[in-house]
Motif scaffolding. Sequence first.
Motif, PDB file in Angstrom:
ATOM      1  N   LEU A  36       0.802  -1.220   0.000  1.00  7.28           N
ATOM      2  CA  LEU A  36       0.000   0.000   0.000  1.00  7.28           C
ATOM      3  C   LEU A  36       0.838   1.273   0.000  1.00  7.28           C
ATOM      4  O   LEU A  36       0.387   2.314  -0.463  1.00  7.28           O
ATOM      5  CB  LEU A  36      -0.936   0.014   1.206  1.00  7.28           C
ATOM      6  CG  LEU A  36      -2.029  -1.058   1.187  1.00  7.28           C
ATOM      7  CD1 LEU A  36      -2.800  -1.037   2.495  1.00  7.28           C
ATOM      8  CD2 LEU A  36      -2.963  -0.862   0.007  1.00  7.28           C
ATOM      9  N   ARG A  38       4.946   2.941  -0.528  1.00  7.88           N
ATOM     10  CA  ARG A  38       6.235   2.699  -1.187  1.00  7.88           C
ATOM     11  C   ARG A  38       7.242   2.029  -0.264  1.00  7.88           C
ATOM     12  O   ARG A  38       7.939   1.101  -0.651  1.00  7.88           O
ATOM     13  CB  ARG A  38       6.774   4.027  -1.707  1.00  7.88           C
ATOM     14  CG  ARG A  38       8.082   3.922  -2.438  1.00  7.88           C
ATOM     15  CD  ARG A  38       8.629   5.288  -2.806  1.00  7.88           C
ATOM     16  NE  ARG A  38       9.011   5.999  -1.595  1.00  7.88           N
ATOM     17  CZ  ARG A  38       8.692   7.256  -1.297  1.00  7.88           C
ATOM     18  NH1 ARG A  38       7.993   7.968  -2.127  1.00  7.88           N
ATOM     19  NH2 ARG A  38       9.069   7.806  -0.181  1.00  7.88           N
ATOM     20  N   TRP A  93      -3.506  10.103  -8.577  1.00 15.25           N
ATOM     21  CA  TRP A  93      -3.397   8.637  -8.631  1.00 15.25           C
ATOM     22  C   TRP A  93      -1.934   8.233  -8.722  1.00 15.25           C
ATOM     23  O   TRP A  93      -1.158   8.850  -9.459  1.00 15.25           O
ATOM     24  CB  TRP A  93      -4.121   8.177  -9.890  1.00 15.25           C
ATOM     25  CG  TRP A  93      -4.618   6.773  -9.897  1.00 15.25           C
ATOM     26  CD1 TRP A  93      -3.895   5.652 -10.176  1.00 15.25           C
ATOM     27  CD2 TRP A  93      -5.950   6.340  -9.666  1.00 15.25           C
ATOM     28  NE1 TRP A  93      -4.701   4.545 -10.133  1.00 15.25           N
ATOM     29  CE2 TRP A  93      -5.973   4.950  -9.815  1.00 15.25           C
ATOM     30  CE3 TRP A  93      -7.138   6.999  -9.336  1.00 15.25           C
ATOM     31  CZ2 TRP A  93      -7.134   4.195  -9.660  1.00 15.25           C
ATOM     32  CZ3 TRP A  93      -8.285   6.258  -9.186  1.00 15.25           C
ATOM     33  CH2 TRP A  93      -8.282   4.867  -9.340  1.00 15.25           C
ATOM     34  N   ALA A  94      -1.585   7.174  -8.034  1.00 17.79           N
ATOM     35  CA  ALA A  94      -0.234   6.624  -8.138  1.00 17.79           C
ATOM     36  C   ALA A  94      -0.082   5.964  -9.507  1.00 17.79           C
ATOM     37  O   ALA A  94      -0.880   5.107  -9.880  1.00 17.79           O
ATOM     38  CB  ALA A  94       0.014   5.614  -7.025  1.00 17.79           C
ATOM     39  N   ASP A  97       0.506   1.894  -9.145  1.00 15.07           N
ATOM     40  CA  ASP A  97      -0.181   1.329  -7.989  1.00 15.07           C
ATOM     41  C   ASP A  97      -0.376  -0.176  -8.185  1.00 15.07           C
ATOM     42  O   ASP A  97      -0.776  -0.614  -9.257  1.00 15.07           O
ATOM     43  CB  ASP A  97      -1.534   2.024  -7.833  1.00 15.07           C
ATOM     44  CG  ASP A  97      -2.174   1.758  -6.493  1.00 15.07           C
ATOM     45  OD1 ASP A  97      -2.175   0.594  -6.051  1.00 15.07           O
ATOM     46  OD2 ASP A  97      -2.663   2.710  -5.889  1.00 15.07           O
ATOM     47  N   TRP A  98      -0.117  -0.938  -7.140  1.00 12.64           N
ATOM     48  CA  TRP A  98      -0.271  -2.397  -7.214  1.00 12.64           C
ATOM     49  C   TRP A  98      -1.739  -2.808  -7.226  1.00 12.64           C
ATOM     50  O   TRP A  98      -2.101  -3.805  -7.824  1.00 12.64           O
ATOM     51  CB  TRP A  98       0.401  -3.057  -6.014  1.00 12.64           C
ATOM     52  CG  TRP A  98       1.873  -2.956  -6.012  1.00 12.64           C
ATOM     53  CD1 TRP A  98       2.624  -1.920  -5.500  1.00 12.64           C
ATOM     54  CD2 TRP A  98       2.804  -3.886  -6.545  1.00 12.64           C
ATOM     55  NE1 TRP A  98       3.951  -2.168  -5.690  1.00 12.64           N
ATOM     56  CE2 TRP A  98       4.096  -3.384  -6.320  1.00 12.64           C
ATOM     57  CE3 TRP A  98       2.668  -5.112  -7.191  1.00 12.64           C
ATOM     58  CZ2 TRP A  98       5.238  -4.056  -6.719  1.00 12.64           C
ATOM     59  CZ3 TRP A  98       3.816  -5.785  -7.574  1.00 12.64           C
ATOM     60  CH2 TRP A  98       5.075  -5.250  -7.346  1.00 12.64           C
ATOM     61  N   CYS A 123       5.208   6.346  -5.726  1.00  8.50           N
ATOM     62  CA  CYS A 123       4.273   6.099  -4.629  1.00  8.50           C
ATOM     63  C   CYS A 123       3.379   4.923  -4.994  1.00  8.50           C
ATOM     64  O   CYS A 123       3.342   4.492  -6.140  1.00  8.50           O
ATOM     65  CB  CYS A 123       3.450   7.335  -4.324  1.00  8.50           C
ATOM     66  SG  CYS A 123       2.534   8.003  -5.709  1.00  8.50           S
ATOM     67  N   HIS A 124       2.692   4.430  -3.970  1.00  4.86           N
ATOM     68  CA  HIS A 124       1.740   3.336  -4.160  1.00  4.86           C
ATOM     69  C   HIS A 124       0.350   3.845  -3.799  1.00  4.86           C
ATOM     70  O   HIS A 124       0.086   5.039  -3.900  1.00  4.86           O
ATOM     71  CB  HIS A 124       2.135   2.134  -3.315  1.00  4.86           C
ATOM     72  CG  HIS A 124       3.404   1.475  -3.764  1.00  4.86           C
ATOM     73  ND1 HIS A 124       3.876   0.312  -3.218  1.00  4.86           N
ATOM     74  CD2 HIS A 124       4.328   1.807  -4.695  1.00  4.86           C
ATOM     75  CE1 HIS A 124       5.011  -0.038  -3.783  1.00  4.86           C
ATOM     76  NE2 HIS A 124       5.301   0.865  -4.683  1.00  4.86           N
ATOM     77  N   THR A 125      -0.528   2.963  -3.354  1.00  6.63           N
ATOM     78  CA  THR A 125      -1.925   3.293  -3.089  1.00  6.63           C
ATOM     79  C   THR A 125      -2.090   4.465  -2.138  1.00  6.63           C
ATOM     80  O   THR A 125      -2.913   5.348  -2.364  1.00  6.63           O
ATOM     81  CB  THR A 125      -2.654   2.057  -2.515  1.00  6.63           C
ATOM     82  OG1 THR A 125      -2.460   0.959  -3.411  1.00  6.63           O
ATOM     83  CG2 THR A 125      -4.129   2.310  -2.352  1.00  6.63           C
ATOM     84  N   VAL A 127      -1.077   7.425  -1.521  1.00  7.02           N
ATOM     85  CA  VAL A 127      -0.360   8.575  -2.078  1.00  7.02           C
ATOM     86  C   VAL A 127      -0.057   9.624  -1.007  1.00  7.02           C
ATOM     87  O   VAL A 127       1.064  10.124  -0.937  1.00  7.02           O
ATOM     88  CB  VAL A 127      -1.152   9.191  -3.257  1.00  7.02           C
ATOM     89  CG1 VAL A 127      -0.538  10.489  -3.718  1.00  7.02           C
ATOM     90  CG2 VAL A 127      -1.245   8.194  -4.408  1.00  7.02           C
TER      91      VAL A 127
END
Length: 181
Positions: A36, A38, A93-94, A97-98, A123-125, A127
């Motif tokens: 979620l 980085r 939005w990242a 994102d995974w 970044c990931h989810t 942010v």
Amino acid sequence: DVCSSDLVRWPALLRLFPLVFGSPAMTRPPFPLWLLARNGLPADLVRSWAEPLRSDPRIRADMQALLGCVRPEVTLAAARALPRFDRPVLIAWARKDWFFPAKDAERLAAILPDATLNFLDDCHTFVPRDQPDALGERMDAWLGVRLARAVLPCAVASIVACLLVAYEMWFGGRHRQWDLV
């Protein structure tokens, strides 16, 4: 696969949920909470999210009631209404994102009539956790443009009105002797 209805039917599962997700192991690879943010999520932070659900029966009852109300038809109805939402929207939005791929952001931006899509890198989810300064800068810029569009016409109209009043006071009244017309 445990769905929300299972959590409602078997409240014991709801007691296990915070124990599993509040575990420090869940914040490290290969578990999903690690993805979620980085640099992962601090175990104490995740524990602080899970602890109230584990320790307070009122919060568990609220969560159980909430999960019992989740219905796909409500979500789908909301999705169908999105094209009619005519207010400005910033979608930050990242980019990598995974959980929520960039194509989802692009689809959402295409559906909303007044959307601005802004991707953030590195970044990931979560942010705001990974890139709080970059997100703040994007929000400031977006709000600044929106504010300028809203305020500028009013400011111009006010300036014109003041000039007209000043002109009338100068040439239409007290200072008629200097009238060049």
